[in-house]
Enzyme design. Sequence first.
Site, short mmCIF file in Angstrom:
data_model
loop_
_atom_site.label_atom_id
_atom_site.label_comp_id
_atom_site.label_asym_id
_atom_site.label_seq_id
_atom_site.Cartn_x
_atom_site.Cartn_y
_atom_site.Cartn_z
N ASP A 96 0.26 2.70 -1.57
CA ASP A 96 0.37 3.00 -3.00
C ASP A 96 -0.88 3.64 -3.58
O ASP A 96 -1.00 3.78 -4.81
CB ASP A 96 0.71 1.73 -3.78
CG ASP A 96 2.19 1.36 -3.62
OD1 ASP A 96 3.02 2.27 -3.47
OD2 ASP A 96 2.50 0.16 -3.65
N ASP A 153 9.63 3.48 -1.66
CA ASP A 153 8.65 3.88 -2.67
C ASP A 153 7.65 4.90 -2.13
O ASP A 153 7.05 5.68 -2.89
CB ASP A 153 7.85 2.67 -3.17
CG ASP A 153 8.69 1.43 -3.40
OD1 ASP A 153 9.61 1.18 -2.60
OD2 ASP A 153 8.41 0.68 -4.35
#
Length: 372
Positions: A96, A153
């Site tokens: 991330d 994601d």
Amino acid sequence: MIQDWAEETLDKVYDKTLAELQRMSPNTVIPYMAENGRYVENMGNKDITWWTNGFWGGLLWQLHQYHSNKLLEEAAIENEQLLDQAFLKYQGLHHDVGFMWLPTAVAHYRLDDDSQAYWRGRHAADLLAGRYNPNGKYLRSWNRDRAGWVIIDSMINIQLLYWASDVTKDPRYKQMADNHAHTIMQNHVRADGSVAHIVVFDPNTGEQLETLGGQGYGVGSSWSRGQAWAIYGFALAYAHTKKPEYLETAKKVAHYFLANIENTGYIPQVDFRGPASQGVDTSAGVTAACGLLEIAKQVSDFEKPLYQRAAEQMLVNISEKYGNFSQDADGVLMGAITAFHDETGQNVNLVYGDYYFVEGLLRLIDHDMLIW
């Protein structure tokens, strides 16, 4: 007209954001979640490596380039500088880093050609590249004993590698991003356009071992925010590469998404294969809207209305039902959810929902900046 509505709504968000900045110290606060009209999570202090810590800075940059304001610019740069502590801590950083440094350092560099911002973005890109598994042709998502875990994601995070390849003229970043995207296409995206949240690979051979429900209802379900990450991620990958398989994948996932919101007022449920009583996730809706608007930019004039109108309807309906534009309250959109089984994050405001709402509104008036 939809453009007039979008501009009026943006002006409300703009004024509200300035009021929020007056209530907080930009030097210490990175918002995450708002409940009862106040930000209750300051991830800058609680966990500087938290994956959402770039969205507040991204929202500020988007609003600043909409209407230039020194207060917004300074707060965005302070958010970026705070994240230097995440580089130093290191433990807790994972895939991330794209979510963290694309909306902050890379956005800053794109707007102002700032040298320090450039090197922050490069540092983050190198951290992401270091997660590449050449046998499985994927970027591992999480840490600890999860060397073979890959989540949907990641399709937004790989945009950091496309940027790094562009600015360095080094094709290795793009090669890793492309290999990862192809692995996702083959293993996460199902034939009907639904998407698995987590796929587990053997990190030595790259063989798929199992799929997991993750933040959705369960194994084989269809977590709506995961669908949104896939729509937008593959549409962005096509924008960076012009590889037709990425656009086709984005469209396939989008069609599944659209089929599941026709009877819910264009506001997605948390999981399209979950119980009817589950509730909604506005953050999934606004993220998907941005992806649909990206697809609309890339397809022919005959196809464009399908994606454009659905995105507009989602943004309008979510805003009317879940928007809070009072300057006395923190956060814009309620109705978000952190995960299907997380009781602490039900029907709340989440900073990434607000970010994608703002980006979607700016896209409607053709005034957004390239973050991803």
